[in-house]
Design a protein around this motif. Structure first.
Motif, PDB file in Angstrom:
ATOM      1  N   GLN A 337     -49.319 -89.312  92.671  1.00 23.48           N
ATOM      2  CA  GLN A 337     -48.417 -88.534  93.428  1.00 23.48           C
ATOM      3  C   GLN A 337     -49.303 -87.906  94.643  1.00 23.48           C
ATOM      4  O   GLN A 337     -48.736 -87.789  95.808  1.00 23.48           O
ATOM      5  CB  GLN A 337     -47.867 -87.593  92.754  1.00 23.48           C
ATOM      6  CG  GLN A 337     -46.972 -88.054  91.828  1.00 23.48           C
ATOM      7  CD  GLN A 337     -46.313 -87.000  90.660  1.00 23.48           C
ATOM      8  OE1 GLN A 337     -46.978 -85.968  90.550  1.00 23.48           O
ATOM      9  NE2 GLN A 337     -45.245 -87.537  90.126  1.00 23.48           N
ATOM     10  N   ARG A 338     -50.363 -87.308  94.411  1.00 21.61           N
ATOM     11  CA  ARG A 338     -51.288 -86.770  95.753  1.00 21.61           C
ATOM     12  C   ARG A 338     -51.656 -87.686  96.289  1.00 21.61           C
ATOM     13  O   ARG A 338     -51.650 -87.632  98.034  1.00 21.61           O
ATOM     14  CB  ARG A 338     -52.492 -86.063  95.065  1.00 21.61           C
ATOM     15  CG  ARG A 338     -52.284 -85.024  94.070  1.00 21.61           C
ATOM     16  CD  ARG A 338     -53.218 -84.281  93.829  1.00 21.61           C
ATOM     17  NE  ARG A 338     -53.318 -83.224  92.846  1.00 21.61           N
ATOM     18  CZ  ARG A 338     -53.816 -83.196  91.635  1.00 21.61           C
ATOM     19  NH1 ARG A 338     -54.681 -84.342  91.144  1.00 21.61           N
ATOM     20  NH2 ARG A 338     -53.406 -82.240  90.902  1.00 21.61           N
ATOM     21  N   SER A 339     -52.081 -89.096  95.879  1.00 24.02           N
ATOM     22  CA  SER A 339     -52.505 -90.232  96.753  1.00 24.02           C
ATOM     23  C   SER A 339     -51.060 -90.403  97.706  1.00 24.02           C
ATOM     24  O   SER A 339     -51.391 -91.145  99.153  1.00 24.02           O
ATOM     25  CB  SER A 339     -52.866 -91.438  96.042  1.00 24.02           C
ATOM     26  OG  SER A 339     -53.254 -92.464  96.761  1.00 24.02           O
ATOM     27  N   ALA A 370     -58.426 -82.711  97.077  1.00 20.95           N
ATOM     28  CA  ALA A 370     -58.866 -83.906  97.624  1.00 20.95           C
ATOM     29  C   ALA A 370     -60.086 -84.486  97.073  1.00 20.95           C
ATOM     30  O   ALA A 370     -61.034 -83.523  96.848  1.00 20.95           O
ATOM     31  CB  ALA A 370     -58.814 -83.978  99.301  1.00 20.95           C
ATOM     32  N   THR A 371     -60.228 -85.666  96.668  1.00 18.33           N
ATOM     33  CA  THR A 371     -61.385 -86.179  96.052  1.00 18.33           C
ATOM     34  C   THR A 371     -62.458 -86.485  97.490  1.00 18.33           C
ATOM     35  O   THR A 371     -62.054 -86.207  98.660  1.00 18.33           O
ATOM     36  CB  THR A 371     -61.246 -87.749  95.575  1.00 18.33           C
ATOM     37  OG1 THR A 371     -60.794 -88.585  96.368  1.00 18.33           O
ATOM     38  CG2 THR A 371     -60.310 -87.407  94.196  1.00 18.33           C
ATOM     39  N   GLY A 372     -63.558 -86.841  97.291  1.00 17.01           N
ATOM     40  CA  GLY A 372     -64.685 -87.094  98.197  1.00 17.01           C
ATOM     41  C   GLY A 372     -64.187 -88.156  99.219  1.00 17.01           C
ATOM     42  O   GLY A 372     -64.187 -87.958 100.469  1.00 17.01           O
ATOM     43  N   PRO A 373     -63.659 -89.393  98.654  1.00 12.05           N
ATOM     44  CA  PRO A 373     -63.245 -90.324  99.681  1.00 12.05           C
ATOM     45  C   PRO A 373     -61.803 -89.824 100.693  1.00 12.05           C
ATOM     46  O   PRO A 373     -61.626 -89.843 101.480  1.00 12.05           O
ATOM     47  CB  PRO A 373     -62.914 -91.337  98.895  1.00 12.05           C
ATOM     48  CG  PRO A 373     -63.825 -91.360  97.812  1.00 12.05           C
ATOM     49  CD  PRO A 373     -63.858 -89.893  97.421  1.00 12.05           C
ATOM     50  N   GLN A 374     -61.024 -89.046  99.891  1.00 13.68           N
ATOM     51  CA  GLN A 374     -59.938 -88.586 100.429  1.00 13.68           C
ATOM     52  C   GLN A 374     -60.061 -87.467 101.461  1.00 13.68           C
ATOM     53  O   GLN A 374     -59.561 -87.486 102.838  1.00 13.68           O
ATOM     54  CB  GLN A 374     -58.865 -87.673  99.453  1.00 13.68           C
ATOM     55  CG  GLN A 374     -58.265 -88.935  98.449  1.00 13.68           C
ATOM     56  CD  GLN A 374     -57.433 -88.156  97.562  1.00 13.68           C
ATOM     57  OE1 GLN A 374     -57.648 -87.241  97.053  1.00 13.68           O
ATOM     58  NE2 GLN A 374     -56.565 -89.077  96.866  1.00 13.68           N
TER      59      GLN A 374
END
Length: 709
Positions: A337-339, A370-374
């Motif tokens: 859902q965040r993506s 957020a993750t690193g790539p995000q």
């Protein structure tokens, strides 16, 4: 009238038999008076016959149309404008001598002369509207009655004839009304303020508008404020549904609610608001219900909520209340859902970060979820439009992009500069995402580009020192800025020094100031004075003590991690600082030494037993530039107190912190002997401690270690 353009015409040769009230042989009445009273030169044939029979003072052979032609176009254009009634030529007899058909055709083809104004064009001269004829006849009848009653020529009573009044324009009416209102205000006829009587609505019978569009407004002046508020709420959409949903929400938000009841209330609430979630998310009261549903609802219900708001996420981010719904979905939703939310924000991050409300959503997602790539995906949009349009599967940092494509460095920095300059004067300067962008920019910018950015950012540096990247960006501004830039930055820190010293990353900015600012006087006024005023509070904080350690022992490996020392070394080669670093630190230490040693004297009994302040106390006694003998004597006096085993208060020799203070001060005697100093702490201790006390020291383990030293 104008007459005909050129040449003699058959139309002019015959004299018309026409009389008018003002056509007298002695020319006693001027044409201006004729115009003033609205009389026209063009009358009907019937009027001709009447005045020919009645009046003896008029020349029956006078012809209106037989007038001299103007000599030039200038004369034509200078003719005054005449009313619509005077523009139509009348009185031309039907029976004329000769054939005038060809003459009329030539006149029609020729038209008006060149240069003549449009207002003088004679249109449809032989056709007069019925309304104009009736007005003219009415006016002549009034004149006839006056002449008959007084048995005198019409010209004597000419002033009694009123001209035809033209309808006033709206603009003129407004002007006159404003003038009248101004006069009333000047005379004090209008009441001001609250004494002005309330205007009453006219009855329907007296209203000027008699149509069904006028609807009387409901009177609420007799209601109390609660009834008025209820009436306004009832007028809104979904009033009853909102009231029922609020009752369910009140039960759902209770902390002591059982799991079974909570599931039932969530289901009931979701059933009611289903299909209206996007609309309810924009209001202050209904948005709270949606947030509660996202928090306690099942995974299926959360997915359904996201399905309803997925097309309006950008609008919700800009809403004052809708942004909280999006942030709740980020917090309680799963990674898919965040993506999905990130995909909706793609391509709009630069625009949303400038908005006051939506910037909080972007920062919340970047800093918390957020993750690193995000994070790299969000940052890529600031590098240029090409990174938005041609997005790769794997996001890359700015270091990787410049390493792989060095030729894009100038374009990326130019785009970043243009975007970041627009963010400096806004509240978004507080966000860690913006700090990351500034830090990356200063890492690669050079020359004029870096100088311009520092000059624009220097007054806002105080808003950036609370994050890791923000503090590093401010350090770059201090290192590479001019003397004026540094002065402005320090002034922006005023009244915030205590907070900056106690922050996890802010203390690094203080260390950079001590390293590079040559003007130690301004450093003392703005920074050191505030530090010394709150010395106890700073000494109690782990980051504040590092600031004091750096003044006493700059870059000492005992107190500073190698990474911190490496960061500070990046600014050693700046081109602005001219003074030697050792000289600069010596000047700063001279300014604070008296206050530091006085602080030890005032709090010596607390400091020697405090584990967190042990190293600071020793550092002050050892490194201050003033005489520290008084502080050592105070510690020796504490050690000379009677040593009693099992006492309520532990003796300094037996204390786990106190005995270390004595041991380390004794260790410094070796350096004092090398410097040929006469004052030794060992000698001072032996003189203060009474005879026989050493025997009691040897009875405990820590006392034995002191004796060995």
């Amino acid at each position: 009238m104008r007459g005909h353009p050129e040449g003699n015409s058959i139309l002019h040769k015959e004299k018309l038999k026409m009389t008018l009230p003002y056509m007298i042989k002695d020319d006693s009445i001027s044409p201006s008076k004729k115009k003033k009273h609205g009389l026209s030169d063009n009358l009907d044939d019937s009027t001709d016959k009447y005045y020919t029979h009645k009046s003896k003072h008029f020349d029956l052979t006078e012809n209106l149309l037989d007038r001299s032609t103007p000599d030039s176009l200038g004369e034509i254009s200078s003719i005054a404008h005449m009313s619509e009634m005077t523009m139509h030529t009348t009185g031309i007899r039907k029976n004329r001598k000769g054939d005038v058909t060809f003459e009329k055709a030539v006149q029609r083809v020729r038209g008006t002369p060149d240069g003549a104004e449009k207002s003088f064009a004679v249109k449809n001269s032989n056709k007069i509207s019925q309304e104009t004829k009736e007005k003219t006849k009415k006016l002549l009848d009034e004149e006839l009655e006056l002449c008959t009653k007084e048995n005198s020529p019409a010209i004597k009573k000419h002033d009694s004839i009123k001209p035809l009044e033209r309808k006033k324009s709206i603009k003129l009416q407004i002007k006159q009304a404003a003038k009248k209102l101004k006069g009333l205000k000047t005379k004090g006829n209008l009441e001001k303020g609250r004494n002005l009587p309330k205007r009453k609505l006219p009855d329907a019978s007296h209203s000027m508008l008699h149509d069904d569009t006028m609807v009387k407004k409901a009177k609420t002046k007799d209601m109390n404020w609660k009834d008025r508020r209820t009436a306004s709420r009832i007028a809104k959409n979904h009033y009853q549904l909102i009231q029922n949903s609020k009752l369910i929400w009140e039960q759902l938000r209770k902390k002591d609610l059982s799991d079974q009841k909570r599931i039932e209330h969530c289901t009931e609430l979701y059933t009611g608001v289903k299909g209206k979630i996007a609309e309810f998310s924009l209001a202050h009261d209904t948005a709270r219900m949606i947030q509660c549903l996202i928090k306690y609802g099942t995974a299926i219900q959360k997915g359904s909520v996201l399905d309803e708001i997925k097309d309006s996420i950008v609008n919700l981010c800009k809403s004052k209340y809708g942004k909280f719904v999006v942030m709740k979905m980020m917090k309680y939703g799963n990674k898919f859902q965040r993506s999905h939310i990130l995909k909706q924000l793609h391509g709009k991050v630069v625009k949303l970060i400038r908005h006051k409300e939506s910037s909080e959503v972007i920062e919340n997602f970047f800093a918390e979820y957020a993750t690193g790539p995000q994070k790299l995906t969000l940052l890529e949009e600031f590098y240029g439009p090409s990174f938005v349009l041609f997005q790769t599967q794997t996001a890359k940092s700015l270091d990787q992009i410049i390493e792989e494509q060095p030729n894009k460095k100038e374009i990326i920095l130019s785009n970043m500069k243009e975007t970041l300059l627009s963010l400096i004067d806004k509240e978004v300067l507080l966000h860690s995402m913006v700090h990351r962008l500034f830090f990356e920019f200063f890492n690669y910018a050079e020359g004029k580009m870096k100088t311009e950015m520092i000059e624009a950012l220097r007054e806002g540096c105080v808003n950036m020192v609370h994050t890791r990247e923000g503090a590093r960006a401010v350090m770059h501004c201090l290192w590479h800025g001019t003397a004026k830039d540094r002065k402005v930055i320090l002034k922006s820190f005023k009244t915030h020094i205590l907070k900056i010293c106690k922050e996890q990353y802010g203390f690094l900015v203080m260390l950079a100031v001590f390293d590079c600012v040559d003007d130690t006087k301004i450093v003392q006024k703005i920074i050191l004075d505030e530090i010394l005023q709150s010395l106890s509070e700073i000494a109690d904080d782990q980051y504040g003590r590092k600031v004091l350690f750096y003044i006493l022992e700059p870059r000492d490996p005992v107190h500073f991690h190698p990474d911190v020392r490496h960061i500070l070394e990046l600014g050693d080669k700046n081109l602005t600082s001219k003074k030697d670093m050792s000289v600069r630190h010596k000047e700063l230490l001279d300014q604070v030494s008296p206050k530091l040693i006085q602080h030890v004297l005032d709090n010596v009994k607390d400091l020697v037993f405090d584990n967190t302040k042990l190293l600071l106390t020793l550092s002050i006694i050892i490194h201050v530039t003033v005489d520290s003998t008084a502080a050592m004597e105070a510690i020796a006096d504490i050690a000379a107190e009677p040593f009693t085993t099992g006492a309520d208060k532990m003796h300094i020799v037996e204390h786990h912190v106190g005995h270390l203070v004595i041991k380390r001060l004794i260790n410094q005697d070796k350096k004092r002997l090398e410097k040929c100093e006469e004052v030794l702490f060992s000698t001072m201790l032996l003189e203060k401690v009474p005879e026989g006390s050493m025997k009691s020291w040897a009875a405990c383990n820590r006392g034995c270690l002191i004796l060995v030293k």
